[in-house]
Enzyme design. Structure first.
Site, PDB file in Angstrom:
ATOM      1  N   PHE A 106       0.866  -1.177   0.000  1.00  0.00           N
ATOM      2  CA  PHE A 106       0.000   0.000   0.000  1.00  0.00           C
ATOM      3  C   PHE A 106       0.908   1.233   0.000  1.00  0.00           C
ATOM      4  O   PHE A 106       1.897   1.275   0.734  1.00  0.00           O
ATOM      5  CB  PHE A 106      -0.908  -0.012   1.237  1.00  0.00           C
ATOM      6  CG  PHE A 106      -1.976   1.042   1.189  1.00  0.00           C
ATOM      7  CD1 PHE A 106      -3.129   0.844   0.454  1.00  0.00           C
ATOM      8  CD2 PHE A 106      -1.819   2.241   1.872  1.00  0.00           C
ATOM      9  CE1 PHE A 106      -4.112   1.816   0.397  1.00  0.00           C
ATOM     10  CE2 PHE A 106      -2.798   3.216   1.819  1.00  0.00           C
ATOM     11  CZ  PHE A 106      -3.952   3.006   1.077  1.00  0.00           C
ATOM     12  N   ASP A 173       2.605  -5.429   8.093  1.00  0.00           N
ATOM     13  CA  ASP A 173       1.422  -4.591   7.981  1.00  0.00           C
ATOM     14  C   ASP A 173       0.206  -5.520   7.942  1.00  0.00           C
ATOM     15  O   ASP A 173       0.054  -6.325   7.034  1.00  0.00           O
ATOM     16  CB  ASP A 173       1.501  -3.745   6.705  1.00  0.00           C
ATOM     17  CG  ASP A 173       0.328  -2.789   6.546  1.00  0.00           C
ATOM     18  OD1 ASP A 173      -0.791  -3.118   6.996  1.00  0.00           O
ATOM     19  OD2 ASP A 173       0.508  -1.715   5.945  1.00  0.00           O
ATOM     20  N   TYR A 198     -10.069   0.399  11.099  1.00  0.00           N
ATOM     21  CA  TYR A 198     -11.329   0.825  10.490  1.00  0.00           C
ATOM     22  C   TYR A 198     -11.785  -0.082   9.356  1.00  0.00           C
ATOM     23  O   TYR A 198     -12.850   0.144   8.782  1.00  0.00           O
ATOM     24  CB  TYR A 198     -11.245   2.272   9.995  1.00  0.00           C
ATOM     25  CG  TYR A 198     -10.046   2.615   9.146  1.00  0.00           C
ATOM     26  CD1 TYR A 198      -9.981   2.245   7.807  1.00  0.00           C
ATOM     27  CD2 TYR A 198      -8.976   3.305   9.684  1.00  0.00           C
ATOM     28  CE1 TYR A 198      -8.885   2.555   7.031  1.00  0.00           C
ATOM     29  CE2 TYR A 198      -7.869   3.628   8.924  1.00  0.00           C
ATOM     30  CZ  TYR A 198      -7.827   3.248   7.591  1.00  0.00           C
ATOM     31  OH  TYR A 198      -6.729   3.558   6.823  1.00  0.00           O
ATOM     32  N   ARG A 341     -12.456  -4.422  -6.575  1.00  0.00           N
ATOM     33  CA  ARG A 341     -12.158  -5.131  -5.324  1.00  0.00           C
ATOM     34  C   ARG A 341     -13.450  -5.373  -4.552  1.00  0.00           C
ATOM     35  O   ARG A 341     -14.288  -4.477  -4.420  1.00  0.00           O
ATOM     36  CB  ARG A 341     -11.207  -4.325  -4.443  1.00  0.00           C
ATOM     37  CG  ARG A 341      -9.854  -4.036  -5.045  1.00  0.00           C
ATOM     38  CD  ARG A 341      -8.879  -3.557  -3.973  1.00  0.00           C
ATOM     39  NE  ARG A 341      -9.493  -2.568  -3.080  1.00  0.00           N
ATOM     40  CZ  ARG A 341      -9.007  -2.215  -1.895  1.00  0.00           C
ATOM     41  NH1 ARG A 341      -7.902  -2.791  -1.442  1.00  0.00           N
ATOM     42  NH2 ARG A 341      -9.597  -1.300  -1.153  1.00  0.00           N
TER      43      ARG A 341
END
Length: 366
Positions: A106, A173, A198, A341
């Protein structure tokens, strides 16, 4: 399956839990109590009635979901900030010269790794997890357990052992794997881990991230952001910085209490969840969706069998197709230039959701 615990609008198929989890029903009422009573009535007294310890207390709740014993996870700051802390902590004092970063990471992880390299004079090298080519020059490896674009799941055990075999440390991660599958940070002797709350953990937009520092590394971990919350005596108001002896040394500044306590409330839905059963449920859901997409369309599914809880599909005009899906009540997302996605949160996504989403996708692209 705990769909009844979530607020999901009627007629919506929500397949974007890998970007923002759905809100548990009870969170709004809990936040009303926090604002009206803890803030509104108790005022500053709430800091000594539970607020101050919240980053560690909530950190322990997250720790249970990622295989970390108590006292090794603290919640606070953002993913980017925690990546910076972990990488700087890993390279501090080393004479090694290289940081290796997952080439498909990312973007924020890559940006932060570049900053750390610039600040420390180290070299940074991008590599795919399947061909890291680590050497005695490698100080730390930054890896994603689940690839955010394709949904591929990487082998944490094998890659951690590969890093340790050359004396390197590893930072994992967990943004796209926490709340998806069993993770065993302690058992696998991971050096550092970070992640957001989140996505599949449903903590709410912008909810605080977490950092894992195992107990045997805490005494030597130097937080590069020596804020007052990480001080041994934060209310001693001393002019010199002395880090807390435990995980609190990974804290920086005053925590965002409203977001912290919203996350704390959201974590209630995990209290009775068996992560092994959840993993099986996630694999079944994604397999069902994949089967119907491949049966009903000619689109290419780019997610490998070894996956998280995400299916990614290569599709021309991906943005327009996703816009139409959302207009029809199927919410996923896209990544340029041509990837759709779909993130499957097993706590609230049903088999019927998976089948219907594939059928609507087929109607659009056919």
């Amino acid at each position: 399956m705990r769909r009844e615990l979530f607020d999901i609008p009627e007629g919506v198929i929500y397949l974007d839990g890998n970007s923002l989890g759905a809100p548990p029903r009870h969170v709004a009422a809990r936040m009303q109590e926090v604002v009206a009573h803890q803030w509104g009535t108790r005022l500053i007294r709430s800091w000594s009635e539970g607020w101050w310890e919240a980053p560690q207390r909530v950190g322990d709740r997250v720790g249970r979901l990622i295989g970390a014993a108590e006292g090794q996870v603290v919640v606070g700051d953002s993913t980017s900030v925690n990546v910076f802390k972990a990488l700087m902590g890993a390279v501090k004092g080393t004479d090694r010269t290289e940081i290796v970063c997952d080439e498909s990471t990312f973007p924020t992880d890559g940006y932060i790794a570049q900053s750390v390299a610039s600040l420390t004079g180290m070299k940074i090298r991008a590599a795919h997890p399947s061909s890291l080519d680590l050497t005695g020059d490698t100080a730390v490896v930054l890896l994603n357990q689940v690839d955010y674009r394709t949904g591929q799941l990487h082998d944490m055990k094998a890659l951690t052992e590969q890093a340790h075999a050359v004396g390197a440390q590893v930072v994992w991660d967990l943004c796209h794997s926490a709340g998806v599958l069993p993770i065993e940070l302690d058992a696998l002797q991971v050096d550092f881990a970070i992640g957001c709350t989140y996505k599949f953990l449903n903590g709410g937009p912008g909810s605080p991230a977490f950092i894992y520092v195992p107990k045997h590394r805490q005494a030597s971990f130097e937080n590069p952001l020596s804020g007052w919350n990480g001080h041994r005596e934060p209310f001693g108001m001393k002019s010199s910085y002395e880090p807390d002896p435990g995980i609190a040394r990974a804290r920086v500044g005053t925590p965002d209490i409203l977001s912290m306590l919203a996350l704390d409330a959201a974590l209630d839905v995990w209290d009775e969840v068996d992560l092994a059963e959840l993993r099986e449920r996630g694999l079944a859901l994604t397999a069902l969706f994949r089967e119907h997409v491949e049966k009903l369309t000619s689109l290419e599914v780019i997610t490998p069998e070894n996956r998280g809880n995400q299916i990614s599909v290569r599709c021309p005009d991906a943005r327009a197709v996703m816009d139409e899906l959302i207009a029809r009540g199927v919410i996923g997302d896209h990544r340029p230039p041509d990837v759709l996605r779909f993130g499957f949160a097993p706590l609230y996504v049903t088999d019927q959701d998976a089948i219907k989403a594939a059928e609507v996708l087929a109607e659009i692209v056919n």
